[in-house]
Design an enzyme around this catalytic site. Structure first.
Site, PDB file in Angstrom:
ATOM      1  N   LYS A  35      23.217   5.811 -14.301  1.00  9.16           N
ATOM      2  CA  LYS A  35      23.355   7.090 -13.599  1.00  9.16           C
ATOM      3  C   LYS A  35      24.838   7.395 -13.369  1.00  9.16           C
ATOM      4  CE  LYS A  35      22.636   7.954  -9.037  1.00  9.16           C
ATOM      5  NZ  LYS A  35      23.710   8.880  -8.658  1.00  9.16           N
ATOM      6  N   LYS A  63      23.243  17.019  -9.331  1.00  9.82           N
ATOM      7  CA  LYS A  63      22.713  17.600  -8.085  1.00  9.82           C
ATOM      8  C   LYS A  63      23.061  19.088  -7.983  1.00  9.82           C
ATOM      9  CE  LYS A  63      22.214  13.580  -5.200  1.00  9.82           C
ATOM     10  NZ  LYS A  63      23.153  12.636  -5.820  1.00  9.82           N
ATOM     11  N   LEU A  64      22.629  19.831  -8.970  1.00  8.69           N
ATOM     12  CA  LEU A  64      22.909  21.268  -8.991  1.00  8.69           C
ATOM     13  C   LEU A  64      22.268  21.934  -7.777  1.00  8.69           C
ATOM     14  CD1 LEU A  64      22.140  21.848 -12.776  1.00  8.69           C
ATOM     15  CD2 LEU A  64      24.389  21.579 -11.718  1.00  8.69           C
ATOM     16  N   ASP A  66      22.672  25.873  -6.858  1.00 10.67           N
ATOM     17  CA  ASP A  66      23.376  27.154  -6.998  1.00 10.67           C
ATOM     18  C   ASP A  66      22.363  28.231  -7.368  1.00 10.67           C
ATOM     19  OD1 ASP A  66      25.560  29.007  -7.388  1.00 10.67           O
ATOM     20  OD2 ASP A  66      26.834  27.273  -7.763  1.00 10.67           O
ATOM     21  N   ASN A  69      21.146  31.562 -12.359  1.00 10.39           N
ATOM     22  CA  ASN A  69      21.975  31.730 -13.562  1.00 10.39           C
ATOM     23  C   ASN A  69      23.007  30.614 -13.698  1.00 10.39           C
ATOM     24  OD1 ASN A  69      23.008  33.283 -15.865  1.00 10.39           O
ATOM     25  ND2 ASN A  69      24.800  33.527 -14.552  1.00 10.39           N
ATOM     26  N   THR A  70      23.628  30.239 -12.573  1.00  8.38           N
ATOM     27  CA  THR A  70      24.661  29.190 -12.627  1.00  8.38           C
ATOM     28  C   THR A  70      24.035  27.822 -12.938  1.00  8.38           C
ATOM     29  OG1 THR A  70      25.953  30.460 -11.041  1.00  8.38           O
ATOM     30  CG2 THR A  70      26.581  28.158 -11.341  1.00  8.38           C
ATOM     31  N   ARG A 175      18.292  -1.215  -0.968  1.00  8.31           N
ATOM     32  CA  ARG A 175      19.203  -2.275  -0.562  1.00  8.31           C
ATOM     33  C   ARG A 175      18.547  -3.639  -0.731  1.00  8.31           C
ATOM     34  NH1 ARG A 175      22.057   1.289  -1.032  1.00  8.31           N
ATOM     35  NH2 ARG A 175      23.861   1.962   0.184  1.00  8.31           N
ATOM     36  N   GLY A 204      23.017   1.494  -6.354  1.00 13.40           N
ATOM     37  CA  GLY A 204      24.460   1.564  -6.516  1.00 13.40           C
ATOM     38  C   GLY A 204      25.123   0.383  -5.853  1.00 13.40           C
ATOM     39  N   ARG A 205      25.661   0.642  -4.663  1.00 12.13           N
ATOM     40  CA  ARG A 205      26.503  -0.354  -4.003  1.00 12.13           C
ATOM     41  C   ARG A 205      25.868  -1.716  -3.814  1.00 12.13           C
ATOM     42  NH1 ARG A 205      28.011   4.054   0.393  1.00 12.13           N
ATOM     43  NH2 ARG A 205      25.978   4.717  -0.378  1.00 12.13           N
TER      44      ARG A 205
HETATM   45  O1  C5P Z   1      25.231   3.030  -3.390  1.00 14.89           O
HETATM   46  P1  C5P Z   1      23.860   3.581  -3.225  1.00 14.89           P
HETATM   47  O2  C5P Z   1      22.768   2.681  -3.770  1.00 14.89           O
HETATM   48  O3  C5P Z   1      23.588   4.037  -1.823  1.00 14.89           O
HETATM   49  O4  C5P Z   1      23.881   4.862  -4.153  1.00 14.89           O
HETATM   50  C1  C5P Z   1      22.823   5.736  -4.267  1.00 14.89           C
HETATM   51  C2  C5P Z   1      23.106   6.687  -5.366  1.00 14.89           C
HETATM   52  O5  C5P Z   1      22.035   7.601  -5.472  1.00 14.89           O
HETATM   53  C3  C5P Z   1      24.363   7.504  -5.204  1.00 14.89           C
HETATM   54  O6  C5P Z   1      24.919   7.667  -6.488  1.00 14.89           O
HETATM   55  C4  C5P Z   1      23.890   8.832  -4.665  1.00 14.89           C
HETATM   56  O7  C5P Z   1      24.694   9.893  -5.098  1.00 14.89           O
HETATM   57  C5  C5P Z   1      22.497   8.935  -5.253  1.00 14.89           C
HETATM   58  N1  C5P Z   1      21.508   9.659  -4.464  1.00 14.89           N
HETATM   59  C6  C5P Z   1      21.173   9.330  -3.182  1.00 14.89           C
HETATM   60  N2  C5P Z   1      20.240  10.048  -2.487  1.00 14.89           N
HETATM   61  C7  C5P Z   1      19.611  11.061  -3.058  1.00 14.89           C
HETATM   62  C8  C5P Z   1      19.903  11.388  -4.367  1.00 14.89           C
HETATM   63  C9  C5P Z   1      20.849  10.642  -5.063  1.00 14.89           C
HETATM   64  O8  C5P Z   1      21.725   8.373  -2.644  1.00 14.89           O
HETATM   65  N3  C5P Z   1      18.667  11.713  -2.423  1.00 14.89           N
END
Ligand code: C5P
Length: 224
Positions: A35, A63-64, A66, A69-70, A175, A204-205
């Site tokens: 992602k 994460k659009l 808007d 059209n955009t 987590r 992510g983290r």
């Molecule tokens: O680091 P972490 O696991 O918290 O990251 C979550 C990821 O998912 C980030 O890239 C964040 O932009 C994305 N995200 C989110 N919550 C949402 C949609 C996407 O945390 N509702």
């Protein structure tokens, strides 16, 4: 190509780090997709990197949010990147998500519900008086009506979403046990999220921060 079970949020601008993460994850038996979010996609080399990424499942987390059209034009402008998935906020409205879906082609259009960093109190602050659960339910119905391909919600709303949305359910806010929830408010462990019925997780983290190898081992152990 097999459907990914975990999308890794590559939230960095460091290309070397991203290549290292992808190489490490390829060595596991878990099915990973990648992602790319606002941080990477807006960086100088981000777009070029994605253009060169082949044979991987890719997720453009734009994460659009808007006007119709955009949103539709933005999707057309990244067609060359051949993303497998692209996100749009369902709060952009029915006409916007429908217009985006119309031009998405083979890219799966993913509707983002209420961000996992928000709770009922944060919604009140921005003038929404309904609970997270109620809004997510309404948004899931709208996503189904617009024939979106997937939904992003927290693992805590999977049961509610499933009642009205029958396709992929992708859950961030994940987590590993004992890890900090950072800025996320609605979190769960990977195992709990899958048990609740998530199709795919976003991590992510909890995976890429700190010791990557150790985190991968912990993930594998927790998923057993
Ligand atoms: O680091 P972490 O696991 O918290 O990251 C979550 C990821 O998912 C980030 O890239 C964040 O932009 C994305 N995200 C989110 N919550 C949402 C949609 C996407 O945390 N509702």
């Amino acid at each position: 190509m097999k459907k990914p079970k975990i999308f890794v949020a590559l939230d960095t601008t460091n290309i070397k780090k991203i290549s290292h993460i992808i190489n490490e994850l390829k060595r596991t038996k878990i099915n990973f997709g990648y992602k790319f979010g606002l941080e990477f996609l807006n960086s100088l080399n981000g777009r070029k990197f994605v253009a060169k990424t082949k044979n991987q499942i890719t997720f453009g987390d734009y994460k659009l949010a808007d006007i119709p059209n955009t949103c539709a034009s933005a999707i057309k402008s990244v067609k060359d990147l051949k993303f497998n998935y692209i996100t749009i906020h369902i709060s952009a409205g029915y006409n916007a998500i429908k217009a985006a879906k119309k031009v998405a082609g083979s890219t799966k259009l993913v509707g983002v519900t209420i961000l996992t960093s928000l709770n009922d109190k944060s919604l009140k602050e921005i003038g929404f008086n309904k609970s997270v659960k109620k809004i997510v339910y309404t948004q899931a119905k709208l996503a189904a009506k617009a024939k979106l391909d997937a939904i992003v919600c927290s693992p805590q709303e999977i049961n509610i979403v499933k009642k009205v949305f029958k396709k992929e359910i992708i859950t961030p806010g994940i987590r590993l046990t004992g890890h900090s929830s950072d800025d996320q408010k609605r979190v769960m462990t990977p195992k709990q999220a899958f048990q609740n019925g998530a199709t795919t997780l976003v991590m992510g983290r909890s995976l890429i921060k700190g010791n990557l190898k150790k985190n991968i081992q912990k993930l594998i152990k927790e998923l057993k």
